[in-house]
Design a protein around this motif. Structure first.
Motif, PDB file in Angstrom:
ATOM      1  N   LYS A  42       0.846  -1.212   0.000  1.00  0.00           N
ATOM      2  CA  LYS A  42       0.000   0.000   0.000  1.00  0.00           C
ATOM      3  C   LYS A  42       0.872   1.249   0.000  1.00  0.00           C
ATOM      4  O   LYS A  42       0.615   2.201  -0.724  1.00  0.00           O
ATOM      5  CB  LYS A  42      -0.895   0.017   1.246  1.00  0.00           C
ATOM      6  CG  LYS A  42      -2.076  -0.915   1.169  1.00  0.00           C
ATOM      7  CD  LYS A  42      -2.896  -0.785   2.433  1.00  0.00           C
ATOM      8  CE  LYS A  42      -3.864  -1.937   2.561  1.00  0.00           C
ATOM      9  NZ  LYS A  42      -4.519  -2.004   3.864  1.00  0.00           N
ATOM     10  N   THR A  45       2.712   1.896  -3.409  1.00  0.00           N
ATOM     11  CA  THR A  45       1.836   2.523  -4.409  1.00  0.00           C
ATOM     12  C   THR A  45       1.583   3.981  -4.054  1.00  0.00           C
ATOM     13  O   THR A  45       1.681   4.864  -4.910  1.00  0.00           O
ATOM     14  CB  THR A  45       0.485   1.775  -4.492  1.00  0.00           C
ATOM     15  OG1 THR A  45       0.746   0.400  -4.724  1.00  0.00           O
ATOM     16  CG2 THR A  45      -0.392   2.315  -5.602  1.00  0.00           C
ATOM     17  N   ALA A  46       1.286   4.229  -2.765  1.00  0.00           N
ATOM     18  CA  ALA A  46       0.969   5.599  -2.336  1.00  0.00           C
ATOM     19  C   ALA A  46       2.146   6.538  -2.598  1.00  0.00           C
ATOM     20  O   ALA A  46       1.952   7.663  -3.066  1.00  0.00           O
ATOM     21  CB  ALA A  46       0.585   5.611  -0.858  1.00  0.00           C
ATOM     22  N   LYS A  48       4.574   6.191  -4.874  1.00  0.00           N
ATOM     23  CA  LYS A  48       4.721   6.405  -6.323  1.00  0.00           C
ATOM     24  C   LYS A  48       3.697   7.426  -6.830  1.00  0.00           C
ATOM     25  O   LYS A  48       4.022   8.318  -7.620  1.00  0.00           O
ATOM     26  CB  LYS A  48       4.529   5.088  -7.074  1.00  0.00           C
ATOM     27  CG  LYS A  48       5.723   4.162  -6.993  1.00  0.00           C
ATOM     28  CD  LYS A  48       5.445   2.884  -7.748  1.00  0.00           C
ATOM     29  CE  LYS A  48       6.578   1.901  -7.547  1.00  0.00           C
ATOM     30  NZ  LYS A  48       6.147   0.548  -7.284  1.00  0.00           N
ATOM     31  N   MET A  49       2.460   7.276  -6.387  1.00  0.00           N
ATOM     32  CA  MET A  49       1.384   8.173  -6.830  1.00  0.00           C
ATOM     33  C   MET A  49       1.628   9.596  -6.313  1.00  0.00           C
ATOM     34  O   MET A  49       1.450  10.575  -7.027  1.00  0.00           O
ATOM     35  CB  MET A  49       0.023   7.675  -6.331  1.00  0.00           C
ATOM     36  CG  MET A  49      -0.350   6.290  -6.778  1.00  0.00           C
ATOM     37  SD  MET A  49      -0.748   6.192  -8.528  1.00  0.00           S
ATOM     38  CE  MET A  49      -2.454   6.683  -8.506  1.00  0.00           C
ATOM     39  N   ALA A  52       4.462  11.349  -8.160  1.00  0.00           N
ATOM     40  CA  ALA A  52       4.019  11.781  -9.494  1.00  0.00           C
ATOM     41  C   ALA A  52       3.136  13.024  -9.382  1.00  0.00           C
ATOM     42  O   ALA A  52       3.282  13.971 -10.168  1.00  0.00           O
ATOM     43  CB  ALA A  52       3.256  10.647 -10.179  1.00  0.00           C
ATOM     44  N   ALA A  53       2.234  13.019  -8.409  1.00  0.00           N
ATOM     45  CA  ALA A  53       1.325  14.156  -8.220  1.00  0.00           C
ATOM     46  C   ALA A  53       2.105  15.406  -7.833  1.00  0.00           C
ATOM     47  O   ALA A  53       1.851  16.505  -8.338  1.00  0.00           O
ATOM     48  CB  ALA A  53       0.287  13.821  -7.148  1.00  0.00           C
ATOM     49  N   ASP A  57       2.417  18.888  -9.957  1.00  0.00           N
ATOM     50  CA  ASP A  57       2.114  20.211  -9.387  1.00  0.00           C
ATOM     51  C   ASP A  57       3.288  21.178  -9.566  1.00  0.00           C
ATOM     52  O   ASP A  57       3.101  22.325  -9.973  1.00  0.00           O
ATOM     53  CB  ASP A  57       1.819  20.092  -7.887  1.00  0.00           C
ATOM     54  CG  ASP A  57       0.424  19.553  -7.609  1.00  0.00           C
ATOM     55  OD1 ASP A  57      -0.382  19.479  -8.554  1.00  0.00           O
ATOM     56  OD2 ASP A  57       0.151  19.203  -6.448  1.00  0.00           O
ATOM     57  N   LYS A  82       6.601   8.640 -18.024  1.00  0.00           N
ATOM     58  CA  LYS A  82       6.732   7.553 -17.030  1.00  0.00           C
ATOM     59  C   LYS A  82       6.729   8.119 -15.620  1.00  0.00           C
ATOM     60  O   LYS A  82       6.085   7.590 -14.718  1.00  0.00           O
ATOM     61  CB  LYS A  82       8.049   6.795 -17.266  1.00  0.00           C
ATOM     62  CG  LYS A  82       7.949   5.676 -18.280  1.00  0.00           C
ATOM     63  CD  LYS A  82       9.221   4.843 -18.235  1.00  0.00           C
ATOM     64  CE  LYS A  82       9.809   4.712 -19.617  1.00  0.00           C
ATOM     65  NZ  LYS A  82      11.180   4.227 -19.626  1.00  0.00           N
ATOM     66  N   LEU A  84       5.358  10.758 -14.511  1.00  0.00           N
ATOM     67  CA  LEU A  84       4.047  11.300 -14.112  1.00  0.00           C
ATOM     68  C   LEU A  84       2.948  10.234 -14.070  1.00  0.00           C
ATOM     69  O   LEU A  84       1.809  10.530 -13.738  1.00  0.00           O
ATOM     70  CB  LEU A  84       3.631  12.425 -15.074  1.00  0.00           C
ATOM     71  CG  LEU A  84       4.522  13.674 -15.079  1.00  0.00           C
ATOM     72  CD1 LEU A  84       4.067  14.648 -16.158  1.00  0.00           C
ATOM     73  CD2 LEU A  84       4.505  14.369 -13.719  1.00  0.00           C
ATOM     74  N   SER A  85       3.306   8.996 -14.421  1.00  0.00           N
ATOM     75  CA  SER A  85       2.295   7.940 -14.515  1.00  0.00           C
ATOM     76  C   SER A  85       1.896   7.357 -13.168  1.00  0.00           C
ATOM     77  O   SER A  85       0.893   6.665 -13.054  1.00  0.00           O
ATOM     78  CB  SER A  85       2.802   6.811 -15.410  1.00  0.00           C
ATOM     79  OG  SER A  85       3.842   6.089 -14.741  1.00  0.00           O
ATOM     80  N   GLY A  86       2.698   7.639 -12.134  1.00  0.00           N
ATOM     81  CA  GLY A  86       2.408   7.065 -10.816  1.00  0.00           C
ATOM     82  C   GLY A  86       2.805   5.609 -10.713  1.00  0.00           C
ATOM     83  O   GLY A  86       2.418   4.924  -9.766  1.00  0.00           O
ATOM     84  N   THR A  87       3.573   5.118 -11.680  1.00  0.00           N
ATOM     85  CA  THR A  87       4.031   3.721 -11.639  1.00  0.00           C
ATOM     86  C   THR A  87       5.553   3.659 -11.489  1.00  0.00           C
ATOM     87  O   THR A  87       6.110   2.585 -11.344  1.00  0.00           O
ATOM     88  CB  THR A  87       3.645   2.958 -12.931  1.00  0.00           C
ATOM     89  OG1 THR A  87       4.338   3.540 -14.043  1.00  0.00           O
ATOM     90  CG2 THR A  87       2.162   3.010 -13.191  1.00  0.00           C
ATOM     91  N   GLU A 113       0.491  17.529   0.122  1.00  0.00           N
ATOM     92  CA  GLU A 113       0.143  18.316  -1.073  1.00  0.00           C
ATOM     93  C   GLU A 113      -0.418  19.675  -0.687  1.00  0.00           C
ATOM     94  O   GLU A 113      -1.173  19.790   0.264  1.00  0.00           O
ATOM     95  CB  GLU A 113      -0.922  17.581  -1.888  1.00  0.00           C
ATOM     96  CG  GLU A 113      -0.334  16.484  -2.712  1.00  0.00           C
ATOM     97  CD  GLU A 113      -1.321  16.022  -3.743  1.00  0.00           C
ATOM     98  OE1 GLU A 113      -1.661  16.824  -4.612  1.00  0.00           O
ATOM     99  OE2 GLU A 113      -1.748  14.874  -3.657  1.00  0.00           O
TER     100      GLU A 113
END
Lengths: 154, 166
Positions: A42, A45-46, A48-49, A52-53, A57, A82, A84-87, A113
């Motif tokens: 979890k 993933t968080a 990476k996302m 990217a976010a 910004d 890549k 900005l993809s969150g992966t 954020e």
């Protein structure tokens, strides 16, 4: 005559009140998959996302296009896609390169954020009827709303 | 096309509302069908997809970069969720700004396959989302569905009938 208009306004209001959101459905399958995720999965993933976010910004705040950012950081635009993809699994070396390009410290990537998408959207909606397919940049949002993009999510 | 648009409780959050399609007469949503069809063969990819969608709904919103654009027709918003570098699994969606996503189905897209038209399953799933997008656009235009709560969600009639003219 005035009374007629009042009736029309009341009827319009009633019609608006009648409208409801989509029916909410619960999925035992989704719950089971989520329960099967380890805390580390979890968080991976968080992170990476979130990275990217945050990068999205920061680039938008500078008014740079993806191509312009790619040029400044010395990468091919497909590499930025890549990122900005969150992966993407960022290395500290890559984050350091990005930080230098953006002239920020590394801790910026891991701070909460400043402008969450919902907050941004509320501001957009205040000015327009609803979201078009596609996105607004922070620069466009700031221009339309007349405020600096430093809104904290409540 | 006969369907209902429903909101997925587990995935929707303060950052984005996540919807999916419930076909007429079906008991399972299109997204649940996708999960069930691919869970065995693509277990890691499925876990990653669900985890990403949770974060989109609850933390970061449906940012443009998270999706591969132009999977449908120009301007219809049909896209695919960006996947892991070596993943062969494709999930079709419709994205509305950063705040709403409609999840469809998808399937395996083997390396070397360039477009969804080359696969019967992917054609079916992508075409379904093109139709859903058309139906929603039509209702947004007519006012039967509208952005509400300050643009944070859709409200209106979410039941679509077979014989409707889009």
């Amino acid at each position: 005559m005035e009374w007629d208009w009042k009736v029309i306004l009341i009827l319009r209001k009633m019609k608006t009140i009648d409208k409801k959101g989509a029916r909410k459905v619960s999925s035992p399958l989704i719950s089971a998959i989520m329960e099967g995720l380890t805390p580390a999965e979890k968080m991976q993933t968080a992170v990476k996302m979130q990275l990217a976010a945050k990068l999205d910004d920061l680039v938008k705040q500078r008014g740079w296009s993806k191509g312009e950012f790619a040029e400044r950081v010395g990468k091919h635009p497909s590499e930025i896609t890549k990122w900005l993809s969150g992966t993407h699994n960022f290395t500290t070396d890559t984050l350091a390169e990005i930080a230098v390009t953006l002239e920020v410290t590394m801790d910026v990537f891991f701070s909460p954020e400043r402008l969450e998408s919902r907050a941004a959207h509320v501001l957009i909606s205040a000015r327009s009827k609803g979201p078009a397919v596609g996105t607004w940049t922070l620069g466009m949002l700031a221009k339309a709303s007349g405020i600096e993009p430093k809104v904290k999510h409540g | 096309m006969n369907f209902e648009l429903v909101e997925i409780e587990e995935l929707s959050g303060r950052s984005a509302t996540i919807y999916t399609v419930l076909p007429g007469g079906a008991e399972q949503t299109v997204f649940d069908m996708f999960l069930e069809e691919n869970q065995g063969k693509f277990n890691d990819e499925i876990k990653f997809i669900v985890s990403r969608l949770y974060d989109i709904g609850h933390r970061v919103g449906a940012r443009e970069g998270f999706f591969k654009p132009n999977e449908g027709k120009p301007g219809d918003g049909v896209c695919a969720l960006f996947d892991l570098p070596n993943s062969k699994l494709r999930l079709y969606c419709i994205r509305y700004g950063n705040v709403a996503v409609i999840l469809g189905g998808g399937g395996e897209k083997p390396k070397g396959m360039r477009t969804w038209q080359e696969s019967g399953k992917l054609s079916e799933e992508a075409s379904r989302m093109i139709e859903v997008s058309k139906a929603i656009m039509s209702r947004l235009k007519s006012g039967e569905i509208e952005w509400a709560r300050g643009g944070m969600g859709l409200e209106g009639d979410f039941n679509f009938e077979e014989d409707e003219d889009y």
